[in-house]
Design a protein around this motif. Structure first.
Motif, PDB file in Angstrom:
ATOM      1  N   LEU A  74       0.789  -1.230   0.000  1.00 45.62           N
ATOM      2  CA  LEU A  74       0.000   0.000   0.000  1.00 45.62           C
ATOM      3  C   LEU A  74       0.825   1.285   0.000  1.00 45.62           C
ATOM      4  O   LEU A  74       0.254   2.367   0.059  1.00 45.62           O
ATOM      5  CB  LEU A  74      -0.915   0.014   1.242  1.00 45.62           C
ATOM      6  N   HIS A  75       2.157   1.178  -0.060  1.00 45.99           N
ATOM      7  CA  HIS A  75       2.963   2.373   0.206  1.00 45.99           C
ATOM      8  C   HIS A  75       2.670   3.529  -0.759  1.00 45.99           C
ATOM      9  O   HIS A  75       2.768   4.679  -0.380  1.00 45.99           O
ATOM     10  CB  HIS A  75       4.466   2.043   0.216  1.00 45.99           C
ATOM     11  N   ASP A  76       2.276   3.222  -1.987  1.00 47.71           N
ATOM     12  CA  ASP A  76       2.020   4.305  -2.938  1.00 47.71           C
ATOM     13  C   ASP A  76       0.532   4.607  -3.100  1.00 47.71           C
ATOM     14  O   ASP A  76       0.130   5.260  -4.067  1.00 47.71           O
ATOM     15  CB  ASP A  76       2.641   3.956  -4.301  1.00 47.71           C
ATOM     16  N   ILE A  77      -0.259   4.144  -2.120  1.00 54.91           N
ATOM     17  CA  ILE A  77      -1.709   4.343  -2.229  1.00 54.91           C
ATOM     18  C   ILE A  77      -2.058   5.827  -2.343  1.00 54.91           C
ATOM     19  O   ILE A  77      -3.055   6.201  -2.970  1.00 54.91           O
ATOM     20  CB  ILE A  77      -2.439   3.675  -1.048  1.00 54.91           C
ATOM     21  N   LYS A 102       3.633  14.730  -2.159  1.00 50.46           N
ATOM     22  CA  LYS A 102       2.495  14.684  -1.213  1.00 50.46           C
ATOM     23  C   LYS A 102       2.000  13.261  -1.001  1.00 50.46           C
ATOM     24  O   LYS A 102       1.190  13.002  -0.114  1.00 50.46           O
ATOM     25  CB  LYS A 102       1.333  15.544  -1.747  1.00 50.46           C
ATOM     26  N   HIS A 103       2.431  12.294  -1.868  1.00 55.10           N
ATOM     27  CA  HIS A 103       1.770  10.986  -1.816  1.00 55.10           C
ATOM     28  C   HIS A 103       1.942  10.210  -0.487  1.00 55.10           C
ATOM     29  O   HIS A 103       1.007   9.536  -0.074  1.00 55.10           O
ATOM     30  CB  HIS A 103       2.102  10.131  -3.048  1.00 55.10           C
ATOM     31  N   PRO A 104       3.094  10.330   0.229  1.00 61.40           N
ATOM     32  CA  PRO A 104       3.145   9.593   1.505  1.00 61.40           C
ATOM     33  C   PRO A 104       2.103  10.109   2.518  1.00 61.40           C
ATOM     34  O   PRO A 104       1.465   9.325   3.212  1.00 61.40           O
ATOM     35  CB  PRO A 104       4.561   9.846   2.012  1.00 61.40           C
ATOM     36  N   TYR A 126       6.438   7.309   6.004  1.00 61.01           N
ATOM     37  CA  TYR A 126       7.889   7.558   5.989  1.00 61.01           C
ATOM     38  C   TYR A 126       8.647   6.743   4.945  1.00 61.01           C
ATOM     39  O   TYR A 126       9.864   6.646   5.037  1.00 61.01           O
ATOM     40  CB  TYR A 126       8.455   7.327   7.394  1.00 61.01           C
ATOM     41  N   HIS A 127       7.950   6.189   3.947  1.00 57.48           N
ATOM     42  CA  HIS A 127       8.682   5.332   3.017  1.00 57.48           C
ATOM     43  C   HIS A 127       9.591   6.104   2.053  1.00 57.48           C
ATOM     44  O   HIS A 127      10.410   5.516   1.374  1.00 57.48           O
ATOM     45  CB  HIS A 127       7.734   4.394   2.243  1.00 57.48           C
ATOM     46  N   GLN A 128       9.454   7.454   2.003  1.00 52.16           N
ATOM     47  CA  GLN A 128      10.330   8.245   1.129  1.00 52.16           C
ATOM     48  C   GLN A 128      11.408   8.976   1.921  1.00 52.16           C
ATOM     49  O   GLN A 128      12.089   9.847   1.396  1.00 52.16           O
ATOM     50  CB  GLN A 128       9.497   9.264   0.321  1.00 52.16           C
ATOM     51  N   GLU A 129      11.530   8.643   3.229  1.00 54.20           N
ATOM     52  CA  GLU A 129      12.607   9.254   4.023  1.00 54.20           C
ATOM     53  C   GLU A 129      13.938   8.633   3.615  1.00 54.20           C
ATOM     54  O   GLU A 129      13.974   7.485   3.151  1.00 54.20           O
ATOM     55  CB  GLU A 129      12.358   8.990   5.527  1.00 54.20           C
ATOM     56  N   ILE A 186      12.904  -1.984  -1.285  1.00 58.06           N
ATOM     57  CA  ILE A 186      12.107  -2.825  -2.197  1.00 58.06           C
ATOM     58  C   ILE A 186      11.606  -1.988  -3.373  1.00 58.06           C
ATOM     59  O   ILE A 186      11.658  -2.397  -4.525  1.00 58.06           O
ATOM     60  CB  ILE A 186      10.882  -3.410  -1.431  1.00 58.06           C
ATOM     61  N   ASP A 187      11.123  -0.789  -3.021  1.00 56.84           N
ATOM     62  CA  ASP A 187      10.548   0.110  -4.012  1.00 56.84           C
ATOM     63  C   ASP A 187      11.609   0.562  -5.017  1.00 56.84           C
ATOM     64  O   ASP A 187      11.390   0.537  -6.233  1.00 56.84           O
ATOM     65  CB  ASP A 187       9.968   1.323  -3.258  1.00 56.84           C
ATOM     66  N   ALA A 188      12.780   0.935  -4.489  1.00 48.80           N
ATOM     67  CA  ALA A 188      13.862   1.406  -5.358  1.00 48.80           C
ATOM     68  C   ALA A 188      14.299   0.279  -6.295  1.00 48.80           C
ATOM     69  O   ALA A 188      14.506   0.487  -7.490  1.00 48.80           O
ATOM     70  CB  ALA A 188      15.038   1.868  -4.505  1.00 48.80           C
TER      71      ALA A 188
HETATM   72 FE   LIG Z   1       6.432   6.147  -2.999  1.00 47.74          FE
END
Ligand SMILES: [Fe+2]
Length: 409
Positions: free
Chosen positions: A272-275, A301-303, A325-328, A354-356
């Motif tokens: 769900l991180h990019d929900i 703004k997405h987080p 905080y997934h983009q920190e 994981i995302d990167a």
């Molecule tokens: Fe993201």
């Protein structure tokens, strides 16, 4: 409705406990009585105390702990309480599995693993199957003389009497509680039977609460998963991004020895991180070229949007934090709050990697996917800057293993 009922039961139990403890004191100091009688009375009242304590434990698990307490843990606690109450060293909880149409042991005491695994009882079969089908308590004093007992649970060495008690709420039977006679006793007392009956009733009500909670939990999760699929469709070049990210995150969290519940949260966070991208203009999300500062500001703004979507769902609260905080960045250069190192929830640090990885190894409209080797180098370069170095190390060794396993097949 069920929760209101739970609250009423909790209050009643509390009041009962208080009154009984008062009564207990009064009765014991109440006039002359024979020593034997006094002893019996004391024993009975102390059993009441034990019963109330057990009921409170079970009730609290359902009313307060539901969602945190999983069904199997709950069954074990209920069984342990029932066994302790009558001093039994052997017992089991069986629950009806609707898919296979059979009763299975879900909690046990003093029963071998082999028996647990090989016990599959159909409705109406043996003592437990009959107690389940009829929704009535069955008490077997001499198992060797009881033809129904033969083959029960597949083991014949048991000779002690036992009781099979349905776990029932109104007319719905969920399973049975089997308690074998305590060593050295040849029958349950009337009190034992009554206490077990009350305990069985409360266990069933609590189980119903937990089931209800879990069904609500699943409903929310399905809803949120649907949303995640919508994001996948919108942010089209990510394809099956969410599903891949999810399975890698689970492996990584397990490898980092995170507790089972946290692994679940990390799994949801990866999914769900990019929900929050659901709230970003598709033209910006799908823009092939470089983004303007203003557009990048929108993406950032997405987080927070994701956090706002998930935070109101109580059981997803830790997931909402991970999403926020997934983009920190590990060195503090990320967004939205510029958190550093351990300040960033570990779930977010996992999701970031994981995302990167997924982004680097997927094709984009404006560039081809990086080779596996290049992507590994990028992660190593980013360790200590964008990424948690420890998590990078574990990820890379997992990826190496995954790669060599796939090369073998
Ligand atoms: Fe993201």
């Amino acid at each position: 409705m069920v929760y209101a009922l739970s609250a009423i039961i909790a209050v009643l139990l509390g009041v009962c406990g208080y009154l009984l403890s008062r009564l207990y004191k009064i009765r014991l100091s109440d006039g002359p009585s024979s020593k034997g009688k006094d002893y019996e009375l004391k024993k009975t009242w102390s059993k009441f105390d034990e019963l109330l304590a057990s009921l409170m434990v079970i009730h609290n698990l359902g009313a307060i702990g539901s969602g945190k307490t999983k069904q199997n843990e709950f069954f074990q606690i209920a069984l342990d309480n029932a066994c302790d109450l009558v001093g039994a060293i052997r017992g089991s909880v069986m629950v009806y599995d609707e898919t296979n149409k059979e009763l299975k042991i879900v909690a046990s005491r003093g029963i071998s693993r082999e028996i647990i695994e090989n016990t599959h009882i159909k409705k109406g079969e043996g003592i437990a199957g009959r107690a389940f089908e009829k929704g009535e308590i069955i008490f077997v004093t001499d198992p060797s003389q009881n033809p129904q007992y033969k083959g029960f649970m597949g083991y014949h060495e048991q000779t002690e009497p036992f009781i099979s008690l349905p776990l029932k709420v109104q007319e719905k039977v969920y399973g049975v509680l089997n308690i074998h006679m305590p060593k050295g006793n040849n029958s349950f007392t009337d009190y034992d039977l009554k206490f077990l009956n009350i305990l069985g009733g409360e266990t069933a009500v609590t189980l119903e609460n937990i089931k209800l909670y879990e069904s609500v939990e699943n409903f929310y999760l399905e809803m949120v998963q649907t949303l995640a699929r919508i994001i996948d469709a919108k942010d089209s070049y990510t394809g099956d991004h969410a599903a891949r990210a999810r399975s890698r995150a689970v492996k990584l969290a397990k490898e980092l020895n995170m507790p089972q519940q946290m692994v679940k949260y990390v799994e949801y966070a990866a999914l769900l991180h990019d929900i929050g991208k659901i709230g970003i203009d598709a033209r910006i999300l799908l823009k092939p070229g470089k983004l303007t500062d203003e557009e990048y500001g929108e993406i950032k703004k997405h987080p927070m949007i994701g956090y706002q979507i998930l935070a109101p769902i109580e059981f997803l609260a830790p997931v909402a934090q991970m999403v926020l905080y997934h983009q920190e960045w590990y060195n503090g250069a990320g967004y939205p709050d510029g958190l550093k190192g351990e300040e960033i929830p570990v779930g977010s640090r996992i999701v970031a990697i994981i995302d990167a990885w997924d982004a680097m190894t997927s094709d984009r409209p404006y560039r081809k996917a990086m080779s596996r080797e290049r992507a590994r180098e990028e992660l190593v370069k980013g360790a200590g800057k964008q990424f948690d170095p420890k998590v990078v190390e574990v990820f890379l060794s997992l990826e190496e293993k995954e790669f060599s396993d796939s090369a073998k097949n």
